[in-house]
Design a protein around this motif. Structure first.
Motif, PDB file in Angstrom:
ATOM      1  N   ALA A 256      15.408   1.298   7.407  1.00  0.00           N
ATOM      2  CA  ALA A 256      15.236   0.676   6.093  1.00  0.00           C
ATOM      3  C   ALA A 256      15.017   1.715   5.008  1.00  0.00           C
ATOM      4  CB  ALA A 256      14.045  -0.301   6.155  1.00  0.00           C
ATOM      5  N   GLU A 257      14.260   2.767   5.327  1.00  0.00           N
ATOM      6  CA  GLU A 257      14.044   3.840   4.344  1.00  0.00           C
ATOM      7  C   GLU A 257      15.357   4.569   4.030  1.00  0.00           C
ATOM      8  OE1 GLU A 257      11.030   6.286   5.979  1.00  0.00           O
ATOM      9  OE2 GLU A 257       9.395   4.835   5.675  1.00  0.00           O
ATOM     10  N   LEU A 258      16.151   4.797   5.065  1.00  0.00           N
ATOM     11  CA  LEU A 258      17.443   5.486   4.834  1.00  0.00           C
ATOM     12  C   LEU A 258      18.380   4.613   4.000  1.00  0.00           C
ATOM     13  CD1 LEU A 258      18.082   7.116   8.339  1.00  0.00           C
ATOM     14  CD2 LEU A 258      17.349   8.239   6.228  1.00  0.00           C
ATOM     15  N   ASN A 259      18.380   3.300   4.259  1.00  0.00           N
ATOM     16  CA  ASN A 259      19.223   2.417   3.448  1.00  0.00           C
ATOM     17  C   ASN A 259      18.784   2.422   1.994  1.00  0.00           C
ATOM     18  OD1 ASN A 259      20.775   1.660   5.641  1.00  0.00           O
ATOM     19  ND2 ASN A 259      19.501  -0.088   6.167  1.00  0.00           N
ATOM     20  N   ALA A 260      17.459   2.448   1.794  1.00  0.00           N
ATOM     21  CA  ALA A 260      16.952   2.481   0.423  1.00  0.00           C
ATOM     22  C   ALA A 260      17.307   3.788  -0.276  1.00  0.00           C
ATOM     23  CB  ALA A 260      15.423   2.297   0.439  1.00  0.00           C
ATOM     24  N   ALA A 261      17.433   4.855   0.503  1.00  0.00           N
ATOM     25  CA  ALA A 261      17.804   6.164  -0.068  1.00  0.00           C
ATOM     26  C   ALA A 261      19.301   6.290  -0.305  1.00  0.00           C
ATOM     27  CB  ALA A 261      17.327   7.289   0.852  1.00  0.00           C
ATOM     28  N   GLY A 262      20.068   5.263   0.056  1.00  0.00           N
ATOM     29  CA  GLY A 262      21.502   5.283  -0.216  1.00  0.00           C
ATOM     30  C   GLY A 262      22.368   5.523   1.000  1.00  0.00           C
ATOM     31  N   PHE A 263      21.796   5.662   2.183  1.00  0.00           N
ATOM     32  CA  PHE A 263      22.580   5.884   3.400  1.00  0.00           C
ATOM     33  C   PHE A 263      22.842   4.536   4.052  1.00  0.00           C
ATOM     34  CE2 PHE A 263      20.074   9.743   2.669  1.00  0.00           C
ATOM     35  CZ  PHE A 263      21.084  10.701   2.613  1.00  0.00           C
ATOM     36  N   GLU A 264      23.919   3.869   3.645  1.00  0.00           N
ATOM     37  CA  GLU A 264      24.221   2.521   4.081  1.00  0.00           C
ATOM     38  C   GLU A 264      24.682   2.462   5.536  1.00  0.00           C
ATOM     39  OE1 GLU A 264      27.082   1.064   1.370  1.00  0.00           O
ATOM     40  OE2 GLU A 264      25.711   1.032  -0.371  1.00  0.00           O
ATOM     41  N   ASN A 265      25.171   3.577   6.068  1.00  0.00           N
ATOM     42  CA  ASN A 265      25.679   3.605   7.445  1.00  0.00           C
ATOM     43  C   ASN A 265      24.601   3.951   8.463  1.00  0.00           C
ATOM     44  OD1 ASN A 265      28.302   2.995   6.591  1.00  0.00           O
ATOM     45  ND2 ASN A 265      28.739   5.154   6.168  1.00  0.00           N
ATOM     46  N   ALA A 266      23.338   4.050   8.013  1.00  0.00           N
ATOM     47  CA  ALA A 266      22.246   4.379   8.943  1.00  0.00           C
ATOM     48  C   ALA A 266      22.095   3.267   9.994  1.00  0.00           C
ATOM     49  CB  ALA A 266      20.946   4.582   8.172  1.00  0.00           C
ATOM     50  N   LYS A 267      21.840   3.677  11.233  1.00  0.00           N
ATOM     51  CA  LYS A 267      21.709   2.707  12.326  1.00  0.00           C
ATOM     52  C   LYS A 267      20.886   3.314  13.452  1.00  0.00           C
ATOM     53  CE  LYS A 267      26.047   4.133  14.486  1.00  0.00           C
ATOM     54  NZ  LYS A 267      27.380   3.705  14.949  1.00  0.00           N
ATOM     55  N   MET A 268      20.589   2.467  14.456  1.00  0.00           N
ATOM     56  CA  MET A 268      19.785   2.882  15.603  1.00  0.00           C
ATOM     57  C   MET A 268      20.676   2.906  16.832  1.00  0.00           C
ATOM     58  SD  MET A 268      16.235   1.236  17.067  1.00  0.00           S
ATOM     59  CE  MET A 268      16.996  -0.378  17.179  1.00  0.00           C
ATOM     60  N   LEU A 269      20.624   3.994  17.593  1.00  0.00           N
ATOM     61  CA  LEU A 269      21.388   4.120  18.823  1.00  0.00           C
ATOM     62  C   LEU A 269      20.586   3.508  19.978  1.00  0.00           C
ATOM     63  CD1 LEU A 269      22.786   7.752  18.498  1.00  0.00           C
ATOM     64  CD2 LEU A 269      23.888   5.607  17.860  1.00  0.00           C
ATOM     65  N   PRO A 270      21.247   3.185  21.071  1.00  0.00           N
ATOM     66  CA  PRO A 270      20.524   2.636  22.232  1.00  0.00           C
ATOM     67  C   PRO A 270      19.475   3.615  22.768  1.00  0.00           C
ATOM     68  CG  PRO A 270      22.890   2.291  22.439  1.00  0.00           C
ATOM     69  CD  PRO A 270      22.706   3.182  21.278  1.00  0.00           C
ATOM     70  N   LEU A 271      18.511   3.066  23.500  1.00  0.00           N
ATOM     71  CA  LEU A 271      17.437   3.876  24.094  1.00  0.00           C
ATOM     72  C   LEU A 271      18.031   4.930  25.007  1.00  0.00           C
ATOM     73  CD1 LEU A 271      14.278   3.960  24.247  1.00  0.00           C
ATOM     74  CD2 LEU A 271      14.484   2.620  26.352  1.00  0.00           C
ATOM     75  N   ASN A 272      17.611   6.183  24.806  1.00  0.00           N
ATOM     76  CA  ASN A 272      18.160   7.262  25.611  1.00  0.00           C
ATOM     77  C   ASN A 272      17.309   7.504  26.849  1.00  0.00           C
ATOM     78  OD1 ASN A 272      15.914   8.645  24.712  1.00  0.00           O
ATOM     79  ND2 ASN A 272      17.046   9.824  23.151  1.00  0.00           N
ATOM     80  N   LYS A 273      17.685   8.501  27.601  1.00  0.00           N
ATOM     81  CA  LYS A 273      16.986   8.778  28.861  1.00  0.00           C
ATOM     82  C   LYS A 273      15.575   9.296  28.651  1.00  0.00           C
ATOM     83  CE  LYS A 273      19.030  13.404  29.227  1.00  0.00           C
ATOM     84  NZ  LYS A 273      19.822  14.313  30.086  1.00  0.00           N
ATOM     85  N   TYR A 274      15.280   9.713  27.412  1.00  0.00           N
ATOM     86  CA  TYR A 274      13.925  10.172  27.117  1.00  0.00           C
ATOM     87  C   TYR A 274      13.046   9.041  26.580  1.00  0.00           C
ATOM     88  CZ  TYR A 274      16.315  14.664  27.432  1.00  0.00           C
ATOM     89  OH  TYR A 274      17.074  15.724  27.855  1.00  0.00           O
ATOM     90  N   LYS A 275      13.518   7.817  26.691  1.00  0.00           N
ATOM     91  CA  LYS A 275      12.786   6.631  26.247  1.00  0.00           C
ATOM     92  C   LYS A 275      12.540   6.666  24.732  1.00  0.00           C
ATOM     93  CE  LYS A 275      12.442   5.298  30.533  1.00  0.00           C
ATOM     94  NZ  LYS A 275      13.190   4.122  31.035  1.00  0.00           N
ATOM     95  N   LEU A 276      13.536   7.165  23.987  1.00  0.00           N
ATOM     96  CA  LEU A 276      13.446   7.265  22.523  1.00  0.00           C
ATOM     97  C   LEU A 276      14.615   6.504  21.889  1.00  0.00           C
ATOM     98  CD1 LEU A 276      12.571  11.067  22.144  1.00  0.00           C
ATOM     99  CD2 LEU A 276      10.987   9.141  21.962  1.00  0.00           C
ATOM    100  N   TYR A 277      14.330   5.984  20.677  1.00  0.00           N
ATOM    101  CA  TYR A 277      15.365   5.291  19.895  1.00  0.00           C
ATOM    102  C   TYR A 277      15.852   6.238  18.777  1.00  0.00           C
ATOM    103  CZ  TYR A 277      13.783   1.030  22.191  1.00  0.00           C
ATOM    104  OH  TYR A 277      13.448   0.089  23.125  1.00  0.00           O
ATOM    105  N   PRO A 278      17.042   6.862  18.929  1.00  0.00           N
ATOM    106  CA  PRO A 278      17.553   7.749  17.866  1.00  0.00           C
ATOM    107  C   PRO A 278      17.999   6.935  16.640  1.00  0.00           C
ATOM    108  CG  PRO A 278      18.566   8.260  19.986  1.00  0.00           C
ATOM    109  CD  PRO A 278      17.886   6.925  20.131  1.00  0.00           C
ATOM    110  N   VAL A 279      17.587   7.397  15.474  1.00  0.00           N
ATOM    111  CA  VAL A 279      18.047   6.815  14.200  1.00  0.00           C
ATOM    112  C   VAL A 279      18.973   7.833  13.536  1.00  0.00           C
ATOM    113  CG1 VAL A 279      17.361   5.988  11.933  1.00  0.00           C
ATOM    114  CG2 VAL A 279      15.970   5.431  13.939  1.00  0.00           C
ATOM    115  N   VAL A 280      20.190   7.395  13.223  1.00  0.00           N
ATOM    116  CA  VAL A 280      21.213   8.335  12.719  1.00  0.00           C
ATOM    117  C   VAL A 280      21.625   7.939  11.300  1.00  0.00           C
ATOM    118  CG1 VAL A 280      22.067   8.833  15.029  1.00  0.00           C
ATOM    119  CG2 VAL A 280      23.111   6.988  13.707  1.00  0.00           C
ATOM    120  N   TYR A 281      22.068   8.964  10.542  1.00  0.00           N
ATOM    121  CA  TYR A 281      22.628   8.708   9.206  1.00  0.00           C
ATOM    122  C   TYR A 281      23.975   8.008   9.317  1.00  0.00           C
ATOM    123  CZ  TYR A 281      19.118  11.866   7.195  1.00  0.00           C
ATOM    124  OH  TYR A 281      17.953  12.444   6.775  1.00  0.00           O
TER     125      TYR A 281
END
Length: 310
Positions: A256-281
């Motif tokens: 939501a912060e990235l969208n507010a900053a103008g990055f409309e393509n920001a999204k969340m990738l699936p949970l990785n093997k390190y049990k983390l949710y990557p957020v990408v531009y």
């Protein structure tokens, strides 16, 4: 030393060239003129004359000789004096003194010097390239008399020319024009008839086709099974990561912060093997696109943005 050559050179530029102790050579400009019955044409020129009474040294000839012969002025005066003594000696003994391109000096019975200028050189520079020429005499009157004599012996009778009748050509031209107009009109009429008949045939064909379409009934006993088209998602293996979060809620806040900053393509990738949710531009098809976007974001938004490749 050929003093007459230096005198000749100076006559092109000056009207008076004095030879100290001897005399002066003078020039006078004469206009173009015609002489003789044969019409001899002469261009403008400088006529050279000689005056034995002008003997004072004006320095013109001596300076010119000194420059041309590369000697001192005093030596040039001595050289000129030596030549003058030779010329005077020749004339006192009634010899002819020939000065090249200038003229000839002789002594008459009264022991006077007589100068005869040469006609081969024109010292007027404005007339350069112009030469005398002779035009033959026009015998207009003689020819006229001969023609009159011939007319008296055999008078000339002028017979009026009989004009030919070309009126038939006018009628032939009218006939050709009428023939062309008639042919053109017939062709136009014939083309229009062909066009009308073609339209009539096409209209009949169209009516029959429409009637058959209205009467036709289509019945399918075995319907074609439906085909499901699988939509192949375009693969984008290059991801520009803004951060990785253990909580999905925190990941959504970051998006939501990235969208507010103008990055409309920001999204969340699936949970990785390190049990983390990557957020990408954003995700990219090519490495060049991803690297270009990373450099731009590192300068403007996040210096720690990094590249993830699937």
């Amino acid at each position: 030393m050929q003093i007459e050559k230096h005198i000749s050179d100076l006559l092109y530029r000056y009207q008076c060239v004095t030879v100290p102790g001897f005399g002066a050579f003078l020039t006078e400009t004469v206009s173009a003129h015609v002489t003789g019955s044969a019409s001899s044409f002469f261009p403008p020129k400088k006529v050279v004359s000689f005056n034995a009474n002008v003997k004072n040294n004006d320095g013109l000839l001596a300076n010119h000789v000194a420059l041309q012969e590369k000697m001192s002025y005093e030596l040039a005066v001595i050289k000129i004096n030596d030549v003058v003594n030779e010329w005077t000696y020749l004339l006192q003994n009634r010899n002819h003194l020939v000065l090249k391109n200038i003229g000839e000096i002789s002594v008459n019975n009264e022991m006077n010097w007589v100068f005869e200028p040469t006609n081969t050189v024109n010292y007027l520079t404005d007339s350069f390239g112009l030469t005398p020429f002779v035009s033959p005499e026009i015998t207009r009157e003689v020819l006229k008399k001969e023609v009159e004599a011939l007319e008296e012996k055999a008078p000339i009778i002028f017979t009026p020319e009989r004009k030919k009748d070309y009126s038939y050509l006018k009628y032939a031209a009218v006939f050709v024009v009428m023939l062309g107009v008639g042919g053109f009109g017939y062709k136009s009429y014939y083309d229009q008839q062909i066009t009308n008949e073609t339209l009539l045939v096409e209209k009949n064909v169209q009516e029959k086709v429409q009637q058959q379409i209205q009467e036709a009934t289509f019945m399918l006993s075995n319907p074609i099974p439906s085909v499901e088209l699988a939509i192949v998602e375009e693969k984008m293996p290059y991801h520009l990561v803004a951060g990785a979060y253990r909580s999905k809620e925190n990941a959504n806040k970051a998006i939501a912060e990235l969208n507010a900053a103008g990055f409309e393509n920001a999204k969340m990738l699936p949970l990785n093997k390190y049990k983390l949710y990557p957020v990408v531009y954003g995700s990219f098809k090519t490495l060049n696109e991803a690297q270009s976007e990373r450099r731009a974001i590192q300068k403007s938004h996040n210096a720690e943005a990094w590249l993830l490749i699937d």
